[in-house]
Design a protein around this motif. Structure first.
Motif, PDB file in Angstrom:
ATOM      1  N   SER A  30     105.541  28.899  68.711  1.00  0.00           N
ATOM      2  CA  SER A  30     105.224  27.561  68.198  1.00  0.00           C
ATOM      3  C   SER A  30     103.722  27.406  67.974  1.00  0.00           C
ATOM      4  O   SER A  30     103.295  26.762  67.013  1.00  0.00           O
ATOM      5  N   ILE A  31     102.907  28.018  68.808  1.00  0.00           N
ATOM      6  CA  ILE A  31     101.447  27.954  68.659  1.00  0.00           C
ATOM      7  C   ILE A  31     101.020  28.699  67.398  1.00  0.00           C
ATOM      8  O   ILE A  31     100.202  28.209  66.616  1.00  0.00           O
ATOM      9  N   ILE A  32     101.579  29.869  67.170  1.00  0.00           N
ATOM     10  CA  ILE A  32     101.225  30.658  65.993  1.00  0.00           C
ATOM     11  C   ILE A  32     101.710  29.972  64.720  1.00  0.00           C
ATOM     12  O   ILE A  32     100.988  29.894  63.728  1.00  0.00           O
ATOM     13  N   ARG A  33     102.935  29.430  64.763  1.00  0.00           N
ATOM     14  CA  ARG A  33     103.459  28.699  63.600  1.00  0.00           C
ATOM     15  C   ARG A  33     102.563  27.517  63.256  1.00  0.00           C
ATOM     16  O   ARG A  33     102.243  27.283  62.094  1.00  0.00           O
ATOM     17  N   THR A  34     102.142  26.790  64.255  1.00  0.00           N
ATOM     18  CA  THR A  34     101.256  25.640  64.028  1.00  0.00           C
ATOM     19  C   THR A  34      99.944  26.095  63.412  1.00  0.00           C
ATOM     20  O   THR A  34      99.435  25.472  62.480  1.00  0.00           O
ATOM     21  N   TYR A  35      99.391  27.181  63.912  1.00  0.00           N
ATOM     22  CA  TYR A  35      98.144  27.715  63.367  1.00  0.00           C
ATOM     23  C   TYR A  35      98.296  28.060  61.888  1.00  0.00           C
ATOM     24  O   TYR A  35      97.453  27.718  61.059  1.00  0.00           O
TER      25      TYR A  35
END
Length: 132
Positions: free
Chosen positions: A119-124
Motif C-alpha cells: 500500500s505504501i509503494i502503490r501510494t508513492y
C-alpha cells in the motif's frame, strides 16, 4: 513476488504527456500478461515512469524488464515485432537528435517489494505528478 521498476527518459526535460503515459500503460499491461504477471500500478512524470508489478517466481525480472523496455523505448516501429511500440506512436514529440533513436536510458531501477507494505509503494506511485 512484487517489483517496483523505474524507467527514465534520455531527455532531462522529459517527453511524456498524459496521452503517452496512458498508451505506455496499455502496452506494458499486455507485456505483463504475456509473462503471467500483473501491472498493479503505473504512473509517471515527464521524464520517467514507475511500475509496480506482481510477477510469478518463474519469470526472470531481467527478461520482463527487457520486454517492457523494448516495447516502450524505441520511437520507431521497426524491428519485426508484433507488439506495438509506444514511442512509434508519438514521434512528433520525440527529438531524435537528443534521443539517438531511443526514448529511454538503457539502465533502470528495480527494487524488490517484500519489505515495504504494498500500500505504501502503490501510494508513492499514485502520487507521481503526472503531466497533463
Amino acid at each position: 513476488m512484487h517489483v517496483h521498476l523505474v524507467f527514465v527518459t534520455k531527455c532531462p526535460r522529459g517527453v511524456f504527456n498524459d496521452e503517452m503515459l496512458t498508451r505506455c500503460e496499455e502496452i506494458m499491461r499486455k507485456v505483463c500478461e504475456d509473462f503471467e504477471a500483473e501491472l498493479k500500478e503505473f504512473n509517471g512524470e515527464r521524464d520517467h515512469v514507475h511500475l509496480l508489478i506482481n510477477y510469478p517466481p518463474k519469470a526472470a525480472v531481467s527478461k520482463l524488464v527487457n520486454s517492457l523496455k523494448s516495447v516502450s523505448a524505441r520511437p520507431d516501429t521497426a524491428g519485426g515485432t508484433s507488439r506495438p511500440k509506444a514511442g512509434g506512436e508519438f514521434t512528433a514529440r520525440i527529438n531524435h537528435a537528443i534521443m539517438h533513436g531511443h526514448l529511454q536510458l538503457p539502465s533502470y531501477f528495480s527494487a524488490s517489494c517484500g519489505g515495504a507494505p504494498l500500500s505504501i509503494i502503490r501510494t508513492y506511485v499514485e502520487q507521481q505528478q503526472r503531466p497533463l
